[in-house]
Design an enzyme around this catalytic site. Structure first.
Site, PDB file in Angstrom:
ATOM      1  N   GLY A 281       0.839  -1.203   0.000  1.00 16.53           N
ATOM      2  CA  GLY A 281       0.000   0.000   0.000  1.00 16.53           C
ATOM      3  C   GLY A 281       0.867   1.242   0.000  1.00 16.53           C
TER       4      GLY A 281
ATOM      5  N   THR B  92       1.737   3.307  -2.487  1.00 16.20           N
ATOM      6  CA  THR B  92       1.603   4.320  -3.544  1.00 16.20           C
ATOM      7  C   THR B  92       0.860   5.568  -3.067  1.00 16.20           C
ATOM      8  OG1 THR B  92      -0.358   3.163  -4.377  1.00 16.20           O
ATOM      9  CG2 THR B  92       1.752   2.695  -5.457  1.00 16.20           C
ATOM     10  N   ARG B  93       0.218   5.469  -1.919  1.00 17.18           N
ATOM     11  CA  ARG B  93      -0.524   6.622  -1.398  1.00 17.18           C
ATOM     12  C   ARG B  93      -0.435   6.637   0.120  1.00 17.18           C
ATOM     13  NH1 ARG B  93      -4.722   4.477  -4.680  1.00 17.18           N
ATOM     14  NH2 ARG B  93      -5.821   3.795  -2.809  1.00 17.18           N
TER      15      ARG B  93
ATOM     16  N   ASN C 245       0.995  -2.724   5.297  1.00 18.14           N
ATOM     17  CA  ASN C 245       0.213  -1.498   5.521  1.00 18.14           C
ATOM     18  C   ASN C 245      -1.060  -1.407   4.687  1.00 18.14           C
ATOM     19  OD1 ASN C 245       0.009   1.654   6.037  1.00 18.14           O
ATOM     20  ND2 ASN C 245       0.062   1.367   3.808  1.00 18.14           N
TER      21      ASN C 245
ATOM     22  N   SER D  22      -4.918   0.279  13.661  1.00 23.10           N
ATOM     23  CA  SER D  22      -5.682   1.526  13.791  1.00 23.10           C
ATOM     24  C   SER D  22      -6.106   1.675  15.248  1.00 23.10           C
ATOM     25  CB  SER D  22      -6.941   1.457  12.909  1.00 23.10           C
ATOM     26  OG  SER D  22      -7.728   2.629  13.039  1.00 23.10           O
TER      27      SER D  22
ATOM     28  N   TYR E 259     -14.475  -3.043   9.332  1.00 20.08           N
ATOM     29  CA  TYR E 259     -13.124  -2.474   9.393  1.00 20.08           C
ATOM     30  C   TYR E 259     -12.550  -2.582  10.812  1.00 20.08           C
ATOM     31  CZ  TYR E 259      -9.445   1.093   9.281  1.00 20.08           C
ATOM     32  OH  TYR E 259      -8.249   1.763   9.387  1.00 20.08           O
TER      33      TYR E 259
ATOM     34  N   ALA F 242     -13.344  -4.667  13.132  1.00 19.10           N
ATOM     35  CA  ALA F 242     -13.021  -6.077  13.416  1.00 19.10           C
ATOM     36  C   ALA F 242     -11.693  -6.453  12.768  1.00 19.10           C
ATOM     37  CB  ALA F 242     -14.145  -6.974  12.882  1.00 19.10           C
TER      38      ALA F 242
ATOM     39  N   LYS G  91      -9.111  -4.501  12.058  1.00 17.99           N
ATOM     40  CA  LYS G  91      -7.962  -3.835  12.678  1.00 17.99           C
ATOM     41  C   LYS G  91      -7.652  -4.444  14.047  1.00 17.99           C
ATOM     42  CE  LYS G  91      -6.844  -1.861   9.347  1.00 17.99           C
ATOM     43  NZ  LYS G  91      -5.503  -1.702   8.776  1.00 17.99           N
TER      44      LYS G  91
ATOM     45  N   ILE H 102      -5.314  10.371  10.188  1.00 18.69           N
ATOM     46  CA  ILE H 102      -4.126  10.863   9.499  1.00 18.69           C
ATOM     47  C   ILE H 102      -4.542  11.409   8.139  1.00 18.69           C
ATOM     48  CG2 ILE H 102      -1.815  10.249   8.683  1.00 18.69           C
ATOM     49  CD1 ILE H 102      -2.267   9.833  11.744  1.00 18.69           C
TER      50      ILE H 102
HETATM   51  P1  NAP Z   1      -5.023   4.990   1.154  1.00 20.61           P
HETATM   52  O1  NAP Z   1      -4.566   6.393   1.060  1.00 20.61           O
HETATM   53  O2  NAP Z   1      -6.367   4.618   0.630  1.00 20.61           O
HETATM   54  O3  NAP Z   1      -3.909   4.039   0.465  1.00 20.61           O
HETATM   55  C1  NAP Z   1      -4.094   2.654   0.452  1.00 20.61           C
HETATM   56  C2  NAP Z   1      -2.935   1.978  -0.235  1.00 20.61           C
HETATM   57  O4  NAP Z   1      -3.136   0.551  -0.199  1.00 20.61           O
HETATM   58  C3  NAP Z   1      -2.793   2.341  -1.702  1.00 20.61           C
HETATM   59  O5  NAP Z   1      -1.431   2.316  -2.074  1.00 20.61           O
HETATM   60  C4  NAP Z   1      -3.551   1.211  -2.415  1.00 20.61           C
HETATM   61  O6  NAP Z   1      -3.130   1.075  -3.751  1.00 20.61           O
HETATM   62  C5  NAP Z   1      -3.131   0.031  -1.544  1.00 20.61           C
HETATM   63  N1  NAP Z   1      -4.028  -1.123  -1.588  1.00 20.61           N
HETATM   64  C6  NAP Z   1      -5.351  -1.176  -1.315  1.00 20.61           C
HETATM   65  N2  NAP Z   1      -5.820  -2.426  -1.454  1.00 20.61           N
HETATM   66  C7  NAP Z   1      -4.757  -3.196  -1.821  1.00 20.61           C
HETATM   67  C8  NAP Z   1      -4.593  -4.573  -2.115  1.00 20.61           C
HETATM   68  N3  NAP Z   1      -5.626  -5.454  -2.079  1.00 20.61           N
HETATM   69  N4  NAP Z   1      -3.365  -5.026  -2.465  1.00 20.61           N
HETATM   70  C9  NAP Z   1      -2.310  -4.169  -2.532  1.00 20.61           C
HETATM   71  N5  NAP Z   1      -2.399  -2.852  -2.239  1.00 20.61           N
HETATM   72  C10 NAP Z   1      -3.616  -2.382  -1.909  1.00 20.61           C
HETATM   73  O7  NAP Z   1      -5.014   4.478   2.662  1.00 20.61           O
HETATM   74  P2  NAP Z   1      -4.337   5.106   3.994  1.00 20.61           P
HETATM   75  O8  NAP Z   1      -5.283   6.083   4.570  1.00 20.61           O
HETATM   76  O9  NAP Z   1      -2.938   5.501   3.739  1.00 20.61           O
HETATM   77  O10 NAP Z   1      -4.364   3.805   4.933  1.00 20.61           O
HETATM   78  C11 NAP Z   1      -3.283   2.887   4.928  1.00 20.61           C
HETATM   79  C12 NAP Z   1      -3.403   1.966   6.131  1.00 20.61           C
HETATM   80  O11 NAP Z   1      -3.500   2.754   7.305  1.00 20.61           O
HETATM   81  C13 NAP Z   1      -4.633   1.074   6.107  1.00 20.61           C
HETATM   82  O12 NAP Z   1      -4.306  -0.209   6.613  1.00 20.61           O
HETATM   83  C14 NAP Z   1      -5.589   1.776   7.051  1.00 20.61           C
HETATM   84  O13 NAP Z   1      -6.492   0.887   7.655  1.00 20.61           O
HETATM   85  C15 NAP Z   1      -4.624   2.353   8.048  1.00 20.61           C
HETATM   86  N6  NAP Z   1      -5.143   3.500   8.786  1.00 20.61           N
HETATM   87  C16 NAP Z   1      -5.350   4.705   8.167  1.00 20.61           C
HETATM   88  C17 NAP Z   1      -5.806   5.777   8.910  1.00 20.61           C
HETATM   89  C18 NAP Z   1      -6.007   7.158   8.305  1.00 20.61           C
HETATM   90  O14 NAP Z   1      -6.412   8.056   9.024  1.00 20.61           O
HETATM   91  N7  NAP Z   1      -5.708   7.353   7.048  1.00 20.61           N
HETATM   92  C19 NAP Z   1      -6.076   5.627  10.273  1.00 20.61           C
HETATM   93  C20 NAP Z   1      -5.874   4.384  10.863  1.00 20.61           C
HETATM   94  C21 NAP Z   1      -5.391   3.331  10.127  1.00 20.61           C
HETATM   95  P3  NAP Z   1      -4.097   0.440  -4.900  1.00 20.61           P
HETATM   96  O15 NAP Z   1      -5.514   0.798  -4.548  1.00 20.61           O
HETATM   97  O16 NAP Z   1      -3.632   1.051  -6.168  1.00 20.61           O
HETATM   98  O17 NAP Z   1      -3.833  -1.037  -4.836  1.00 20.61           O
END
Ligand code: NAP
Length: 254
Positions: free
Chosen positions: A14, A16-17, A88, A140, A154, A156, A158, A187
């Site tokens: 994950g 790329t973003r 991630n 999370s 979600y 469940a 995490k 975040i």
């Molecule tokens: P995001 O901006 O949506 O980025 C998600 C990344 O995961 C992208 O690179 C996406 O690329 C990749 N991805 C999604 N499904 C995938 C799969 N099946 N196989 C391979 N890659 C996959 O998400 P984020 O907000 O950074 O969140 C990242 C992690 O942090 C997650 O586990 C999330 O639960 C956790 N988290 C985030 C927050 C927050 O506030 N943002 C808070 C708590 C926890 P593609 O779609 O191109 O595959």
């Protein structure tokens, strides 16, 4: 100061973003060579080119066993070793419990939990062979500590990651491998942007520091878990949330 991680090799899923991109960039800045993983090859290649430091893009759906095996083999072929896994990748679609389908539940569990198991399983033989490894999961606060309507699946997933982490940590403790988790609050990421401005303003108001976190806040913690100095820390989750889970009520927010 901390010992250098120059030349070490990490797989970041994950990447790329959002948080994964932040982790990949932070690792690269520390001299770590990163396999940048997402489902879209051109995105992974673009990010790898952008972060430099020997990074390589690789496309894998981390909920798929064959793809995960190919991912580990690609890292071995390119770098000859795997020192660090940042598992991630995750999704957080919102749907009320009353409307949730089995497919929606399973999809979140597959991307968030099955992937944690698969990515960990495929790197272990390579880490065990060198008696060194750092596995960092992105969990999370949602699920392990808090709840939020629309995210029962979600939450469940995490919480499940932390259960997985504790037993995995025990199974590899004698192999120089640690398994820990970062537990982000809210975040600022592209994923969170998708939740809308109102959600983000509401969240910022519920955080004692008054602002959403940045991906660097999570990346710095991931780098600490990946460090040589963190060798005696395993099976632990670290909350990084600006104090969001602390207030007993709105009155506690000053
Ligand atoms: P995001 O901006 O949506 O980025 C998600 C990344 O995961 C992208 O690179 C996406 O690329 C990749 N991805 C999604 N499904 C995938 C799969 N099946 N196989 C391979 N890659 C996959 O998400 P984020 O907000 O950074 O969140 C990242 C992690 O942090 C997650 O586990 C999330 O639960 C956790 N988290 C985030 C927050 C927050 O506030 N943002 C808070 C708590 C926890 P593609 O779609 O191109 O595959």
């Amino acid at each position: 100061m901390f010992e250098s991680l120059q030349g070490r090799v990490a797989i970041v899923t994950g990447a790329t973003r959002g948080i994964g991109l932040g982790i990949a960039q932070r690792f690269a800045a520390a001299g770590i060579q990163v396999l940048v993983v997402s489902r879209v090859q051109e995105d992974a290649d673009r990010v790898a080119a952008r972060i430099g430091a020997g990074a390589t893009g690789f496309a894998a759906d981390v909920s798929d066993k064959t793809a995960c095996q190919a991912m580990a083999e690609a890292a071995m072929l390119r770098y000859g070793q795997i020192d660090i896994l940042a598992a991630n990748a995750g999704i957080f679609p919102s749907v009320a419990l009353a409307d949730m389908t089995v497919e929606q539940f399973d999809s979140v569990m597959a991307t968030n939990v099955r992937s944690t198991f698969l990515c960990t399983q495929v790197v272990l033989p390579y880490m065990k062979a060198r008696q060194f490894g750092r596995i960092v999961l992105t969990s999370s606060i949602t699920g392990p500590v808090t709840g939020f309507p629309g995210w029962s699946h979600y939450a469940a997933s995490k919480a499940a990651q932390l259960g997985f982490m504790r037993t995995a940590a025990l199974e590899v403790a004698r192999d120089g491998i640690t398994v820990n988790a970062v537990m982000p609050g809210n975040i600022r990421t592209e994923g969170l942007d998708g939740m809308g401005a109102e959600y983000q303003a509401q969240m910022a108001a519920s955080i004692p520091t008054g602002v959403l976190g940045e991906v660097a806040d999570i990346a710095n913690a991931a780098l600490f878990f990946a460090s040589l100095e963190a060798s005696f820390i395993t099976g632990q989750g670290l909350i990084i949330d600006g104090g969001q889970v602390l207030p007993e009520s709105a009155a506690a927010l000053v």
